[in-house]
Design an enzyme around this catalytic site. Structure first.
Site, PDB file in Angstrom:
ATOM      1  N   TYR A 172       3.983  -2.651  -7.626  1.00  0.00           N
ATOM      2  CA  TYR A 172       2.945  -3.188  -6.612  1.00  0.00           C
ATOM      3  C   TYR A 172       3.682  -2.828  -5.150  1.00  0.00           C
ATOM      4  O   TYR A 172       4.851  -3.483  -4.906  1.00  0.00           O
ATOM      5  CB  TYR A 172       2.345  -4.552  -6.958  1.00  0.00           C
ATOM      6  CG  TYR A 172       1.920  -5.255  -5.839  1.00  0.00           C
ATOM      7  CD1 TYR A 172       0.600  -5.138  -5.749  1.00  0.00           C
ATOM      8  CD2 TYR A 172       2.285  -5.610  -4.635  1.00  0.00           C
ATOM      9  CE1 TYR A 172      -0.447  -5.557  -4.670  1.00  0.00           C
ATOM     10  CE2 TYR A 172       1.410  -6.209  -3.836  1.00  0.00           C
ATOM     11  CZ  TYR A 172       0.228  -6.228  -3.772  1.00  0.00           C
ATOM     12  OH  TYR A 172      -0.523  -6.653  -2.747  1.00  0.00           O
ATOM     13  N   GLU A 207      -2.162  -1.715   1.093  1.00  0.00           N
ATOM     14  CA  GLU A 207      -1.848  -2.137  -0.392  1.00  0.00           C
ATOM     15  C   GLU A 207      -1.996  -0.998  -1.276  1.00  0.00           C
ATOM     16  O   GLU A 207      -2.785  -0.194  -1.209  1.00  0.00           O
ATOM     17  CB  GLU A 207      -2.739  -3.067  -0.731  1.00  0.00           C
ATOM     18  CG  GLU A 207      -2.290  -3.638  -2.227  1.00  0.00           C
ATOM     19  CD  GLU A 207      -3.273  -4.556  -2.843  1.00  0.00           C
ATOM     20  OE1 GLU A 207      -4.173  -4.377  -3.377  1.00  0.00           O
ATOM     21  OE2 GLU A 207      -2.799  -5.949  -2.605  1.00  0.00           O
TER      22      GLU A 207
END
Ligand code: GDP
Ligand code: MN
Length: 377
Positions: free
Chosen positions: A101, A189
């Site tokens: 992530y 993201e």
């Protein structure tokens, strides 16, 4: 404003961030020809502005172009997490060794941009931060310095990645910073950012949220604004109200951001759940109030409407007239709990009570009453 995955990936590509080969498709035939072009196994991904598509069946794998076509036909027009699918992203399937992530966002309390890094990619960050806080590293960016390469070294070591990808990670993080600034983004993201079987980094999913307040600086994006709104939100917007959709069952009309937020807090405090809120702003006339109340009465999920007004430049009698007229025109029955004080309060109360609407002075009492009414209905 959220960009679709395929749009966010186009931006990423433009900034040199590695993303899988692929294109957007609007039909089974297009999916077929993109899959043929790519060759080998592909991923067919529903383009909807919501996360968690994978678990909801919106991310599928196809071994052949024929299979990609079949999947595309099935997905197009279906719903993924309540949103209609009208476009797909067809991409090469990447072999994943590790799902990571990586995001860049704004920490409002710290007044800084912050990179969030985790070795548990694929899980949504809210859940990740709640359940495994120690697995999320925060790397702050000093505004007067901007991005510097040591940040990627911290990320590299936290993620336990080999030195062979240090340069790649550095250029990805640097590019994210540039995107953040150039696009006035609130979030960039990649979840997951894949560490591939052959030792590369590839952004498998991409999400970019643009700060709506900056849209005047981005005419090319302005045209896209509003597309993620529901019909109901669009109507509120057209009427010029500041309106926010939530997921409970109590509608809220108030004036001013402060009182509106206090009303929300209070509802939550007493165990209720707001369905939405609408801020009529300062000095609303009876016509504006009427439009607001009519709109809110028509909301499908709210069971009761709380009107919480503090009369300053807003006059309570105007608000009262607006409410009464709205009820006459609405043709829907829904209990309204009014709490009102300030300018022309007595006149406002008289008008409402004449029409059988009780007016509260105490906010807690009004809100507890609304919560009870929502339960009963
Ligand atoms: P989301 O569920 O909406 O966040 O959609 P994602 O694009 O993140 O995809 C969900 C999951 O599908 C990922 O976490 C991966 O596990 C898997 N996935 C997506 N693309 C690929 C791919 O190219 N290869 C493999 N092996 N898995 C993928
Ligand atoms: Mn994802």
């Amino acid at each position: 404003m959220k960009l679709f995955e395929y749009e966010a990936k186009e931006v990423a590509r433009k900034y040199g961030i590695p993303v899988p080969r692929g294109r957007v498709a609007y039909s089974g035939d297009e999916a077929y020809s993109i899959a043929r072009e790519i060759g080998g196994e592909v991923v067919v991904k529903a383009q909807v502005l919501v996360g968690g598509r994978g678990l909801a069946g919106g991310v599928r794998f196809a071994k052949t172009p024929e299979e990609a076509r079949e999947l595309a036909v099935r997905l197009l027009g279906s719903e993924v997490r309540g949103l209609k699918v009208s476009a797909l992203l067809v991409e090469e399937k990447v072999c994943i060794a590790r799902e990571l992530y990586l995001s860049l966002t704004v920490d409002r309390a710290m007044r800084k941009l912050v990179y969030l890094v985790s070795d548990m990619g694929g899980v949504e960050i809210e859940e990740l931060a709640r359940r495994y806080p120690e697995r999320v590293e925060r790397i702050y960016v000093e505004p007067e310095v901007g991005y510097t390469s040591y940040m990627s070294r911290i990320a590299l070591s936290f993620l336990g990645l080999p030195w062979s990808v240090a340069g790649e990670l550095d250029s990805i993080m640097k590019a994210m910073y540039k995107i953040m600034v150039d696009y006035d983004a609130e979030l960039v993201e990649f979840n997951p950012l894949a560490y591939t079987c052959d030792g590369r980094l590839v952004a498998l999913d991409a999400k970019i949220i643009i700060d709506d307040n900056s849209l005047f600086r981005h005419p090319e994006l302005q045209a896209l604004h509003g597309r993620e709104l529901s019909e109901y939100e669009k109507r509120a917007k057209e009427l010029g109200f500041s309106y926010v959709e939530l997921d409970g069952d109590i509608g809220v009309i108030s004036n001013g951001a402060g009182l509106t937020m206090a009303t929300m807090d209070s509802i939550l405090h007493y165990g209720g759940r707001p369905a939405n809120f609408l801020d009529i702003g300062g000095g609303a006339t009876r016509d504006r109030v009427k439009e607001a109340v009519k709109l809110m009465l028509a909301h499908p999920r709210s069971r009761v409407l709380v009107v919480n007004i503090f009369g300053g430049i807003t006059r309570c009698d105007e608000v009262a007239h607006g409410i009464v007229e709205a009820i006459k025109e609405a043709g829907v029955y829904k209990p309204i709990v009014v709490r009102m004080l300030g300018t022309n309060e007595e006149e406002g109360r008289r008008i409402l009570e004449e029409h059988g609407i009780k007016v509260y002075v105490d906010m807690d009492e009004a809100i507890m009453t609304a919560i009870e009414l929502a339960k009963v209905r």
